[in-house]
Write a protein that holds these residues in place. Structure first.
Motif, PDB file in Angstrom:
ATOM      1  N   UNK A  65       7.367  -7.049   7.583  1.00 35.08           N
ATOM      2  CA  UNK A  65       6.291  -6.152   7.143  1.00 35.08           C
ATOM      3  C   UNK A  65       5.661  -6.720   5.881  1.00 35.08           C
ATOM      4  N   UNK A  66       4.355  -6.436   5.705  1.00 37.17           N
ATOM      5  CA  UNK A  66       3.731  -6.959   4.495  1.00 37.17           C
ATOM      6  C   UNK A  66       4.023  -6.037   3.303  1.00 37.17           C
ATOM      7  N   UNK A  67       4.025  -6.650   2.156  1.00 37.25           N
ATOM      8  CA  UNK A  67       4.193  -5.981   0.880  1.00 37.25           C
ATOM      9  C   UNK A  67       2.996  -5.036   0.694  1.00 37.25           C
ATOM     10  N   UNK A  68       3.077  -3.822   0.183  1.00 33.96           N
ATOM     11  CA  UNK A  68       4.255  -3.132  -0.343  1.00 33.96           C
ATOM     12  C   UNK A  68       4.932  -2.209   0.679  1.00 33.96           C
ATOM     13  N   UNK A  69       4.458  -2.299   1.955  1.00 30.61           N
ATOM     14  CA  UNK A  69       5.049  -1.441   2.992  1.00 30.61           C
ATOM     15  C   UNK A  69       6.500  -1.746   3.246  1.00 30.61           C
ATOM     16  N   UNK A  70       6.867  -2.995   2.927  1.00 28.74           N
ATOM     17  CA  UNK A  70       8.224  -3.448   3.243  1.00 28.74           C
ATOM     18  C   UNK A  70       9.235  -3.022   2.190  1.00 28.74           C
ATOM     19  N   UNK A  71       8.755  -2.630   1.005  1.00 32.15           N
ATOM     20  CA  UNK A  71       9.679  -2.385  -0.106  1.00 32.15           C
ATOM     21  C   UNK A  71      10.687  -1.275   0.195  1.00 32.15           C
ATOM     22  N   UNK A  72      11.942  -1.525  -0.127  1.00 30.99           N
ATOM     23  CA  UNK A  72      12.974  -0.493   0.047  1.00 30.99           C
ATOM     24  C   UNK A  72      14.131  -0.789  -0.909  1.00 30.99           C
ATOM     25  N   UNK A  73      15.148   0.047  -0.820  1.00 29.50           N
ATOM     26  CA  UNK A  73      16.290  -0.071  -1.742  1.00 29.50           C
ATOM     27  C   UNK A  73      17.479  -0.654  -0.985  1.00 29.50           C
TER      28      UNK A  73
END
Ligand code: PTJ
Length: 236
Positions: free
Chosen positions: A125-133
Protein backbone atom coordinates in the motif's frame (compact mmCIF):
# COMPACT_ATOMS: atom_id res chain seq x y z
CA UNK A 1 -29.32 13.57 17.07
CA UNK A 2 -30.01 11.08 14.30
CA UNK A 3 -27.08 9.06 13.04
CA UNK A 4 -26.73 10.88 9.73
CA UNK A 5 -26.58 14.28 11.43
CA UNK A 6 -24.01 12.99 13.90
CA UNK A 7 -21.77 11.93 11.02
CA UNK A 8 -22.20 15.23 9.15
CA UNK A 9 -21.33 17.13 12.32
CA UNK A 10 -18.29 14.88 12.86
CA UNK A 11 -17.17 15.52 9.27
CA UNK A 12 -17.39 19.28 9.89
CA UNK A 13 -15.28 18.79 13.02
CA UNK A 14 -12.69 16.83 11.03
CA UNK A 15 -13.27 13.45 12.70
CA UNK A 16 -15.04 11.70 9.82
CA UNK A 17 -13.51 11.97 6.33
CA UNK A 18 -15.82 13.60 3.74
CA UNK A 19 -15.58 10.30 1.86
CA UNK A 20 -17.00 8.69 5.02
CA UNK A 21 -20.35 10.39 4.34
CA UNK A 22 -20.47 8.80 0.89
CA UNK A 23 -19.61 5.43 2.43
CA UNK A 24 -22.38 5.87 5.00
CA UNK A 25 -24.98 6.55 2.31
CA UNK A 26 -23.98 3.37 0.52
CA UNK A 27 -24.27 1.45 3.79
CA UNK A 28 -27.72 2.91 4.52
CA UNK A 29 -29.02 1.74 1.14
CA UNK A 30 -27.89 -1.85 1.72
CA UNK A 31 -29.19 -1.80 5.29
CA UNK A 32 -32.58 -0.66 4.06
CA UNK A 33 -32.74 -3.45 1.49
CA UNK A 34 -31.75 -6.01 4.13
CA UNK A 35 -34.57 -4.83 6.43
CA UNK A 36 -32.41 -2.84 8.93
CA UNK A 37 -31.83 -5.93 11.08
CA UNK A 38 -29.16 -8.56 11.59
CA UNK A 39 -30.16 -11.30 9.15
CA UNK A 40 -29.40 -14.94 10.19
CA UNK A 41 -26.31 -15.06 7.91
CA UNK A 42 -24.93 -11.95 9.64
CA UNK A 43 -25.36 -13.56 13.05
CA UNK A 44 -23.62 -16.71 11.81
CA UNK A 45 -20.65 -14.67 10.52
CA UNK A 46 -20.58 -12.66 13.76
CA UNK A 47 -20.39 -15.91 15.70
CA UNK A 48 -17.46 -17.12 13.57
CA UNK A 49 -15.70 -13.76 13.78
CA UNK A 50 -16.08 -13.65 17.55
CA UNK A 51 -14.70 -17.20 17.81
CA UNK A 52 -11.61 -16.11 15.83
CA UNK A 53 -11.10 -13.08 18.07
CA UNK A 54 -11.41 -15.20 21.22
CA UNK A 55 -8.79 -17.71 20.06
CA UNK A 56 -6.40 -15.19 18.54
CA UNK A 57 -2.85 -14.76 19.79
CA UNK A 58 -3.01 -11.01 19.07
CA UNK A 59 -6.49 -9.78 18.15
CA UNK A 60 -6.82 -6.17 16.98
CA UNK A 61 -9.88 -4.03 16.23
CA UNK A 62 -9.16 -1.40 13.59
CA UNK A 63 -11.05 1.88 14.02
CA UNK A 64 -11.58 4.64 11.45
CA UNK A 65 -13.53 7.91 11.56
CA UNK A 66 -16.96 6.41 10.78
CA UNK A 67 -16.54 3.56 13.25
CA UNK A 68 -15.48 5.89 16.06
CA UNK A 69 -18.48 8.18 15.58
CA UNK A 70 -21.00 5.38 15.05
CA UNK A 71 -19.82 2.90 17.65
CA UNK A 72 -17.07 4.01 20.09
CA UNK A 73 -18.78 2.45 23.17
CA UNK A 74 -19.38 -0.78 21.23
CA UNK A 75 -15.70 -0.92 20.22
CA UNK A 76 -14.70 -0.57 23.86
CA UNK A 77 -17.09 -3.33 24.97
CA UNK A 78 -15.98 -5.79 22.30
CA UNK A 79 -12.29 -5.03 22.96
CA UNK A 80 -12.84 -5.85 26.63
CA UNK A 81 -14.86 -8.98 25.92
CA UNK A 82 -12.24 -10.42 23.55
CA UNK A 83 -9.09 -8.86 25.05
CA UNK A 84 -8.38 -7.22 21.71
CA UNK A 85 -6.17 -4.19 21.19
CA UNK A 86 -7.69 -1.20 19.40
CA UNK A 87 -5.80 0.68 16.71
CA UNK A 88 -6.91 3.85 14.96
CA UNK A 89 -5.96 3.16 11.37
CA UNK A 90 -7.11 5.57 8.71
CA UNK A 91 -7.47 5.45 4.97
CA UNK A 92 -7.45 9.25 4.64
CA UNK A 93 -4.80 9.63 7.30
CA UNK A 94 -3.83 12.87 8.95
CA UNK A 95 -2.20 13.01 12.38
CA UNK A 96 -4.86 15.50 13.45
CA UNK A 97 -7.69 13.08 12.63
CA UNK A 98 -5.91 10.22 14.41
CA UNK A 99 -5.62 12.40 17.52
CA UNK A 100 -9.29 13.41 17.43
CA UNK A 101 -10.44 9.81 17.03
CA UNK A 102 -8.24 8.59 19.90
CA UNK A 103 -9.76 11.37 22.00
CA UNK A 104 -13.27 10.22 21.09
CA UNK A 105 -12.38 6.64 22.09
CA UNK A 106 -10.98 7.93 25.41
CA UNK A 107 -14.29 9.68 26.03
CA UNK A 108 -16.03 6.32 25.50
CA UNK A 109 -13.82 4.85 28.25
CA UNK A 110 -11.07 3.27 26.15
CA UNK A 111 -7.74 4.36 27.62
CA UNK A 112 -5.30 2.57 25.39
CA UNK A 113 -5.98 3.08 21.69
CA UNK A 114 -2.93 2.60 19.47
CA UNK A 115 -2.26 4.50 16.25
CA UNK A 116 -0.72 7.83 17.16
CA UNK A 117 2.84 6.60 16.64
CA UNK A 118 2.96 4.26 13.64
CA UNK A 119 6.23 2.33 13.35
CA UNK A 120 5.42 -0.18 10.62
CA UNK A 121 3.77 -0.33 7.26
CA UNK A 122 1.41 -2.73 5.49
CA UNK A 123 3.23 -4.08 2.40
CA UNK A 124 1.77 -3.22 -1.01
CA UNK A 125 0.00 0.00 0.00
CA UNK A 126 1.19 3.53 -0.61
CA UNK A 127 2.14 5.85 2.20
CA UNK A 128 0.30 7.07 4.38
CA UNK A 129 -2.44 4.44 3.91
CA UNK A 130 0.02 1.74 4.82
CA UNK A 131 1.05 3.19 8.18
CA UNK A 132 0.28 1.04 11.22
CA UNK A 133 1.65 0.01 14.60
CA UNK A 134 3.98 -3.00 14.93
CA UNK A 135 2.51 -4.25 18.21
CA UNK A 136 -0.97 -3.59 16.80
CA UNK A 137 -2.19 -4.40 13.30
CA UNK A 138 1.24 -5.29 11.90
CA UNK A 139 1.84 -8.22 14.26
CA UNK A 140 -1.82 -9.17 14.74
CA UNK A 141 -2.95 -12.62 13.68
CA UNK A 142 -6.65 -11.68 13.65
CA UNK A 143 -7.89 -8.22 12.64
CA UNK A 144 -11.45 -6.91 12.75
CA UNK A 145 -11.87 -4.25 10.06
CA UNK A 146 -15.23 -2.49 10.07
CA UNK A 147 -15.93 -0.31 6.99
CA UNK A 148 -12.58 -1.11 5.43
CA UNK A 149 -11.33 -0.11 2.01
CA UNK A 150 -10.84 -3.02 -0.43
CA UNK A 151 -7.12 -2.50 -1.09
CA UNK A 152 -6.28 -2.61 2.58
CA UNK A 153 -8.44 -5.63 3.30
CA UNK A 154 -6.69 -7.49 0.48
CA UNK A 155 -3.26 -6.38 1.72
CA UNK A 156 -4.00 -7.65 5.25
CA UNK A 157 -5.13 -11.02 3.87
CA UNK A 158 -1.89 -11.19 1.84
CA UNK A 159 0.03 -10.70 5.11
CA UNK A 160 -1.51 -14.00 6.25
CA UNK A 161 -3.93 -12.56 8.77
CA UNK A 162 -7.44 -13.73 9.53
CA UNK A 163 -9.43 -10.69 8.40
CA UNK A 164 -12.95 -10.17 9.75
CA UNK A 165 -14.81 -7.46 7.86
CA UNK A 166 -18.00 -5.62 8.76
CA UNK A 167 -19.44 -4.18 5.57
CA UNK A 168 -23.09 -3.84 4.56
CA UNK A 169 -22.12 -4.31 0.91
CA UNK A 170 -21.78 -8.06 0.25
CA UNK A 171 -20.32 -7.30 -3.19
CA UNK A 172 -17.51 -5.03 -1.99
CA UNK A 173 -13.89 -6.07 -2.49
CA UNK A 174 -13.56 -6.05 1.29
CA UNK A 175 -16.39 -8.58 1.74
CA UNK A 176 -14.90 -10.66 -1.09
CA UNK A 177 -11.37 -10.60 0.33
CA UNK A 178 -12.13 -11.12 4.02
CA UNK A 179 -11.77 -14.47 5.78
CA UNK A 180 -15.03 -13.82 7.62
CA UNK A 181 -17.36 -11.29 5.96
CA UNK A 182 -19.99 -9.84 8.28
CA UNK A 183 -22.75 -8.10 6.31
CA UNK A 184 -24.43 -6.02 9.00
CA UNK A 185 -24.52 -2.49 10.37
CA UNK A 186 -21.37 -1.84 12.40
CA UNK A 187 -23.16 -0.84 15.62
CA UNK A 188 -25.42 -3.90 15.59
CA UNK A 189 -22.54 -6.18 14.58
CA UNK A 190 -20.28 -5.08 17.46
CA UNK A 191 -23.15 -5.37 19.97
CA UNK A 192 -23.97 -8.88 18.74
CA UNK A 193 -20.30 -9.89 18.90
CA UNK A 194 -19.93 -8.68 22.50
CA UNK A 195 -22.97 -10.76 23.49
CA UNK A 196 -21.61 -13.76 21.55
CA UNK A 197 -18.20 -13.39 23.21
CA UNK A 198 -19.84 -13.82 26.62
CA UNK A 199 -21.78 -16.83 25.34
CA UNK A 200 -18.76 -18.53 23.72
CA UNK A 201 -16.10 -17.70 26.32
CA UNK A 202 -14.72 -20.79 28.07
CA UNK A 203 -16.61 -23.10 25.69
CA UNK A 204 -13.81 -24.45 23.51
CA UNK A 205 -16.10 -26.83 21.61
CA UNK A 206 -18.59 -24.10 20.73
CA UNK A 207 -15.75 -21.84 19.58
CA UNK A 208 -14.27 -24.55 17.36
CA UNK A 209 -17.70 -25.33 15.90
CA UNK A 210 -18.46 -21.67 15.17
CA UNK A 211 -15.23 -21.41 13.16
CA UNK A 212 -15.73 -24.72 11.39
CA UNK A 213 -19.37 -24.28 10.45
CA UNK A 214 -18.92 -20.86 8.84
CA UNK A 215 -18.63 -21.09 5.04
CA UNK A 216 -18.07 -17.69 3.53
CA UNK A 217 -19.31 -18.34 0.01
CA UNK A 218 -22.59 -19.93 1.07
CA UNK A 219 -23.04 -17.26 3.75
CA UNK A 220 -22.68 -14.45 1.17
CA UNK A 221 -24.97 -16.35 -1.22
CA UNK A 222 -27.60 -16.36 1.56
CA UNK A 223 -27.22 -12.60 1.92
CA UNK A 224 -27.70 -12.15 -1.83
CA UNK A 225 -30.86 -14.29 -1.64
CA UNK A 226 -32.20 -12.10 1.19
CA UNK A 227 -31.54 -8.99 -0.93
CA UNK A 228 -33.27 -10.54 -3.98
CA UNK A 229 -36.26 -11.66 -1.89
CA UNK A 230 -36.69 -8.23 -0.31
CA UNK A 231 -36.40 -6.44 -3.66
CA UNK A 232 -38.90 -8.91 -5.17
CA UNK A 233 -41.39 -8.19 -2.39
CA UNK A 234 -40.99 -4.44 -3.00
CA UNK A 235 -41.79 -4.73 -6.70
CA UNK A 236 -44.76 -7.07 -6.21
O1 PTJ B 1 -11.80 7.34 8.33
P1 PTJ B 1 -11.00 6.87 7.16
O2 PTJ B 1 -10.07 7.91 6.63
O3 PTJ B 1 -10.25 5.58 7.44
O4 PTJ B 1 -12.02 6.52 5.94
C1 PTJ B 1 -13.08 5.62 6.16
C2 PTJ B 1 -13.84 5.31 4.85
C3 PTJ B 1 -15.12 4.56 5.24
C4 PTJ B 1 -14.18 6.61 4.15
C5 PTJ B 1 -12.92 4.45 3.94
O5 PTJ B 1 -12.52 3.29 4.60
C6 PTJ B 1 -13.61 4.11 2.62
O6 PTJ B 1 -13.52 4.82 1.65
O7 PTJ B 1 -14.33 2.97 2.65
P2 PTJ B 1 -15.24 2.48 1.41
O8 PTJ B 1 -14.35 1.90 0.35
O9 PTJ B 1 -16.22 3.53 1.02
O10 PTJ B 1 -16.00 1.28 2.07
C7 PTJ B 1 -16.84 1.43 3.19
C8 PTJ B 1 -17.87 0.32 3.17
O11 PTJ B 1 -18.58 0.38 4.41
C9 PTJ B 1 -18.93 0.44 2.06
O12 PTJ B 1 -18.98 -0.80 1.34
C10 PTJ B 1 -20.26 0.67 2.79
O13 PTJ B 1 -21.32 -0.04 2.20
C11 PTJ B 1 -19.95 0.13 4.16
N1 PTJ B 1 -20.70 0.80 5.25
C12 PTJ B 1 -21.05 2.10 5.34
N2 PTJ B 1 -21.70 2.35 6.49
C13 PTJ B 1 -21.76 1.18 7.16
C14 PTJ B 1 -21.12 0.18 6.36
N3 PTJ B 1 -20.99 -1.08 6.78
C15 PTJ B 1 -21.50 -1.40 8.01
N4 PTJ B 1 -22.13 -0.50 8.82
C16 PTJ B 1 -22.27 0.79 8.43
N5 PTJ B 1 -22.88 1.66 9.24
Amino acid sequence: MIVRERLVQAAREGVVAWEGLVAHGRGEAFDYILGERSVPEALEAERAGTAHLLTARRPVISVNGNVAVLAAPEVKQLAEATEAAVEVNLFHRTEERVGKIIHLLHDAGLDSALGADPDASIPGLDHPRALCVKEGIYDADVVLVPLEDGDRAEALVKMGKVVISVDLNPLSRTSRAATVAIVDDVTRALQNMTRLAAELAQNIDAIAMAKQEYQKESNLAGIMRAIRDNLGRGSG
